[in-house]
Design a protein around this motif. Sequence first.
Motif, PDB file in Angstrom:
ATOM      1  N   GLY A   1       0.763  -1.080   0.009  1.00 17.45           N
ATOM      2  CA  GLY A   1       0.099   0.010  -0.146  1.00 17.45           C
ATOM      3  C   GLY A   1       0.959   1.364   0.063  1.00 17.45           C
ATOM      4  O   GLY A   1       2.027   1.179   0.420  1.00 17.45           O
ATOM      5  N   LEU A   2       0.194   2.346  -0.317  1.00 13.51           N
ATOM      6  CA  LEU A   2       0.793   3.707  -0.412  1.00 13.51           C
ATOM      7  C   LEU A   2       1.604   4.152   0.708  1.00 13.51           C
ATOM      8  O   LEU A   2       2.640   4.606   0.831  1.00 13.51           O
ATOM      9  N   ALA A   3       1.117   4.094   2.000  1.00  8.16           N
ATOM     10  CA  ALA A   3       1.509   4.805   3.113  1.00  8.16           C
ATOM     11  C   ALA A   3       2.495   3.683   3.880  1.00  8.16           C
ATOM     12  O   ALA A   3       3.208   4.085   4.758  1.00  8.16           O
ATOM     13  N   ALA A   4       2.780   2.680   3.331  1.00  5.10           N
ATOM     14  CA  ALA A   4       3.762   1.586   3.987  1.00  5.10           C
ATOM     15  C   ALA A   4       5.274   2.202   3.616  1.00  5.10           C
ATOM     16  O   ALA A   4       5.584   2.448   2.668  1.00  5.10           O
ATOM     17  N   HIS A   5       6.005   2.243   4.584  1.00  7.54           N
ATOM     18  CA  HIS A   5       7.540   2.382   4.662  1.00  7.54           C
ATOM     19  C   HIS A   5       8.061   1.234   4.607  1.00  7.54           C
ATOM     20  O   HIS A   5       8.125   0.290   5.389  1.00  7.54           O
ATOM     21  N   LEU A   6       8.755   1.232   3.441  1.00  2.00           N
ATOM     22  CA  LEU A   6       9.700   0.080   2.956  1.00  2.00           C
ATOM     23  C   LEU A   6      11.308   0.323   3.224  1.00  2.00           C
ATOM     24  O   LEU A   6      11.754   1.375   2.671  1.00  2.00           O
ATOM     25  N   ASP A   7      11.933  -0.628   4.134  1.00  2.00           N
ATOM     26  CA  ASP A   7      13.172  -0.381   4.364  1.00  2.00           C
ATOM     27  C   ASP A   7      13.971  -0.498   3.121  1.00  2.00           C
ATOM     28  O   ASP A   7      15.079   0.224   2.864  1.00  2.00           O
ATOM     29  N   GLU A   8      13.789  -1.268   2.013  1.00  2.00           N
ATOM     30  CA  GLU A   8      14.259  -1.297   0.697  1.00  2.00           C
ATOM     31  C   GLU A   8      14.283   0.139   0.057  1.00  2.00           C
ATOM     32  O   GLU A   8      15.238   0.474  -0.692  1.00  2.00           O
ATOM     33  N   LEU A   9      13.292   0.838   0.241  1.00  2.00           N
ATOM     34  CA  LEU A   9      13.204   2.018  -0.537  1.00  2.00           C
ATOM     35  C   LEU A   9      13.695   3.186   0.398  1.00  2.00           C
ATOM     36  O   LEU A   9      13.808   4.395  -0.312  1.00  2.00           O
ATOM     37  N   GLY A  10      13.512   3.130   1.525  1.00  2.00           N
ATOM     38  CA  GLY A  10      14.207   4.067   2.536  1.00  2.00           C
ATOM     39  C   GLY A  10      13.101   5.307   2.343  1.00  2.00           C
ATOM     40  O   GLY A  10      13.209   6.226   3.116  1.00  2.00           O
ATOM     41  N   ARG A  11      11.714   4.986   2.362  1.00  2.00           N
ATOM     42  CA  ARG A  11      10.996   5.915   2.033  1.00  2.00           C
ATOM     43  C   ARG A  11       9.364   5.083   1.997  1.00  2.00           C
ATOM     44  O   ARG A  11       9.537   4.011   1.849  1.00  2.00           O
TER      45      ARG A  11
ATOM     46  N   TRP B   1      25.698  -1.892 -13.781  1.00  2.11           N
ATOM     47  CA  TRP B   1      24.894  -0.909 -12.823  1.00  2.11           C
ATOM     48  C   TRP B   1      24.144  -1.879 -12.057  1.00  2.11           C
ATOM     49  O   TRP B   1      23.723  -3.181 -12.330  1.00  2.11           O
ATOM     50  N   THR B   2      23.739  -1.453 -10.866  1.00  2.00           N
ATOM     51  CA  THR B   2      22.723  -1.901  -9.945  1.00  2.00           C
ATOM     52  C   THR B   2      21.278  -1.255 -10.251  1.00  2.00           C
ATOM     53  O   THR B   2      21.373  -0.005  -9.791  1.00  2.00           O
ATOM     54  N   PRO B   3      20.254  -1.698 -10.673  1.00  2.00           N
ATOM     55  CA  PRO B   3      19.037  -0.946 -10.669  1.00  2.00           C
ATOM     56  C   PRO B   3      18.633  -0.474  -9.128  1.00  2.00           C
ATOM     57  O   PRO B   3      19.037  -1.035  -8.479  1.00  2.00           O
ATOM     58  N   GLN B   4      17.609   0.455  -9.181  1.00  2.00           N
ATOM     59  CA  GLN B   4      17.332   1.317  -7.663  1.00  2.00           C
ATOM     60  C   GLN B   4      16.412  -0.101  -7.326  1.00  2.00           C
ATOM     61  O   GLN B   4      15.854  -0.674  -7.724  1.00  2.00           O
ATOM     62  N   PRO B   5      16.361  -0.093  -5.963  1.00  2.00           N
ATOM     63  CA  PRO B   5      15.758  -1.004  -4.998  1.00  2.00           C
ATOM     64  C   PRO B   5      14.133  -1.281  -5.584  1.00  2.00           C
ATOM     65  O   PRO B   5      13.682  -2.381  -5.498  1.00  2.00           O
ATOM     66  N   VAL B   6      13.482  -0.266  -5.847  1.00  2.00           N
ATOM     67  CA  VAL B   6      12.260  -0.294  -6.176  1.00  2.00           C
ATOM     68  C   VAL B   6      12.109  -1.504  -7.342  1.00  2.00           C
ATOM     69  O   VAL B   6      10.893  -2.193  -7.237  1.00  2.00           O
ATOM     70  N   PHE B   7      12.902  -1.566  -8.188  1.00  2.00           N
ATOM     71  CA  PHE B   7      12.696  -2.653  -9.150  1.00  2.00           C
ATOM     72  C   PHE B   7      12.741  -3.981  -8.697  1.00  2.00           C
ATOM     73  O   PHE B   7      12.073  -5.138  -9.045  1.00  2.00           O
ATOM     74  N   GLY B   8      13.596  -4.266  -7.797  1.00  2.00           N
ATOM     75  CA  GLY B   8      13.762  -5.499  -6.855  1.00  2.00           C
ATOM     76  C   GLY B   8      12.755  -5.675  -6.295  1.00  2.00           C
ATOM     77  O   GLY B   8      12.201  -6.780  -5.997  1.00  2.00           O
TER      78      GLY B   8
END
Length: 364
Positions: free
Chosen positions: A207-217, A275-282
């Motif tokens: 969900g939109l409000a969830a803070h994910l450590d992988e994303l840092g936001r 390169w390493t893709p940004q975490p959102v892709f993972g």
Amino acid sequence: MSAGAGASYAASGVDVEAGERAVALMRASVAAAQRPEVVGDFGGFAGLFDISAFTRFRRPLLATSTDGVGTKIAVARALDVHDTIGIDLVVDDLVVCGAEPLFMTDYIAVGSVVPERIAAIVSGIAEGCHRAGCALVGGETAEHPGLMAPDEYDVAGAGTGIVDADALLGPDRVRRGDVVIALGSSGLHSNGYSLARLVLLGEGGPGLAAHLDELGRTVGEELLEPTRIYARDCLALAAAVDVHAFSHVTGGGLAANLARVLPAEVAVDVDRATWTPQPVFGVIGSRGRVETADLERTFNMGIGMVAVVAESDAVAALALLRERGVPAWVCGAVRARRDGEQGDAEAKGGSGGAVTLVASHPPI
């Protein structure tokens, strides 16, 4: 409608006064997205642009491109944040052929005019134009009651640029031995949001409000990250070194879009290990169990634009881009295409070169 009452535009769901207020609120944003060649003031029936100043061109060509932002709008609506979605509308496709963006017009369709929301959307479009160096010369806001729900809207934009025929970039300039330079993206940009929303916002998603450590936001903050606008950087690069082609990595992914600017007789092996893709892709890949091939056909995977340059100019090109704050690296090279070779992607129509994605990304 009650007996004896007359029909009116307002009764049909169109609020003319709200539309006029929206125009008044957006005036400052539009005024800030200007160039000296713009003729006339805000509010005319057509935008005017004086091209007589471009005397340096021997044979000037006008370039045009149209785009939207897809279902990223659903995220903006859900979060009620509308002042960045317009940045994604600015068409960086123009610079691919070497064209300098001159001006842009927009189209906003809404179920019901909310002046403050319209003004916020336009402020984002104006900001994107400022980043690209072009003017916002006009647009249309259309209220569609009965066709769209009151809080629904969609946006589209058309841009126009100019390039000298002698400076036109593309497959005809690409040669074996050229180097392919990747320009880093800011994230998803505005492609693949139907898949991203399915995984992250659908059943079982965080969900939109969830803070994910992988994303840092939060997920919402990640999904609303604006598209990186490359126009000024690409033009600066083309002015400094021998650029042969650009490719904007949009729908279809890196391989398919790069193939569009290659001649038929060449191929490129893009090295994922560079390169390493940004975490959102993972996050999307792992949470949705999305196969790598689907990820790479849907998303930019961390590369928003590529430049094909002469090998002798690679070091200078990288230095210039990095000085301008653009993450950049060599991700491949142009080579001769082998007989019968089929890449992961080829240009539409089969007339372009082949692109193959090799090696593996570092762990995301």
